[in-house]
Design an enzyme around this catalytic site. Structure first.
Site, PDB file in Angstrom:
ATOM      1  CG  HIS A  94      -0.622   0.429   2.357  1.00  0.00           C
ATOM      2  ND1 HIS A  94      -0.565   1.893   2.483  1.00  0.00           N
ATOM      3  CD2 HIS A  94       0.393  -0.316   3.255  1.00  0.00           C
ATOM      4  CE1 HIS A  94       0.117   2.314   3.955  1.00  0.00           C
ATOM      5  NE2 HIS A  94       0.643   1.118   4.017  1.00  0.00           N
ATOM      6  CB  CYS A  95       1.744   4.536  -1.347  1.00  0.00           C
ATOM      7  SG  CYS A  95       0.081   4.425  -2.955  1.00  0.00           S
ATOM      8  CE  LYS A  96      -2.420  12.298   0.036  1.00  0.00           C
ATOM      9  NZ  LYS A  96      -1.869  13.438  -0.177  1.00  0.00           N
ATOM     10  N   GLY A  98      -3.131   4.495  -3.242  1.00  0.00           N
ATOM     11  CA  GLY A  98      -2.711   3.055  -4.211  1.00  0.00           C
ATOM     12  C   GLY A  98      -1.709   2.863  -5.825  1.00  0.00           C
ATOM     13  CB  ILE A 122      -2.579   4.584   4.376  1.00  0.00           C
ATOM     14  CG1 ILE A 122      -2.937   5.092   6.002  1.00  0.00           C
ATOM     15  CG2 ILE A 122      -2.380   5.975   3.982  1.00  0.00           C
ATOM     16  CD1 ILE A 122      -1.425   4.964   6.506  1.00  0.00           C
TER      17      ILE A 122
END
Length: 136
Positions: A94-96, A98, A122
């Site tokens: 995951h990141c901020k 996607g 997130i």
């Protein structure tokens, strides 16, 4: 006067997932935050990797995640870190929102590592499960 918000992903040149798939590029498997939460609650075996930058990690994180920033995956060091962490477990990245995690997964797929992208990143997690994580 500002009358509407721009599409940040499009503005930054990040193609939507559907456009990527239609262009014949590798499809990135996804998992929803509800599916991730269910796996966490059931204590299923998986490795959650956060590819955001260290300053973003300090803002907030999903419990149990391992920080391996995208630049480290791009230079190859992070690929080996992920390989060591997995040890037969399923990978979720995951990141901020996607986009960066999808990019990381493409690099990992090219190195023979399969995984799933957390849809919405997130931000989706914070919206659904942890409002204490600031939306930045």
């Amino acid at each position: 006067p500002i009358t509407q918000l721009i599409d940040y992903e499009q503005f930054c040149g990040i193609p939507p997932a559907q456009a990527t798939e239609q262009a014949g590029q590798t499809e990135i498997p996804e998992i929803t935050v509800a599916e991730l939460k269910a796996r966490m609650d059931a204590h299923q075996d998986f490795v959650l990797v956060d590819v955001r930058n260290p300053n973003e990690w300090e803002i907030g994180r999903i419990p149990g995640a391992h920080l391996i920033p995208l630049p480290q995956i791009e230079n190859g060091d992070g690929v080996e870190q992920v390989r060591r962490l997995l040890n037969g477990s399923e990978l979720i990245v995951h990141c901020k929102s996607g986009a960066r995690s999808a990019k990381a997964l493409k690099i990992l797929q090219a190195a023979g590592i399969q995984g799933k992208n957390l849809r919405g990143g997130i931000l989706a997690w914070a919206e659904a499960y942890d409002p204490s994580i600031p939306k930045y």
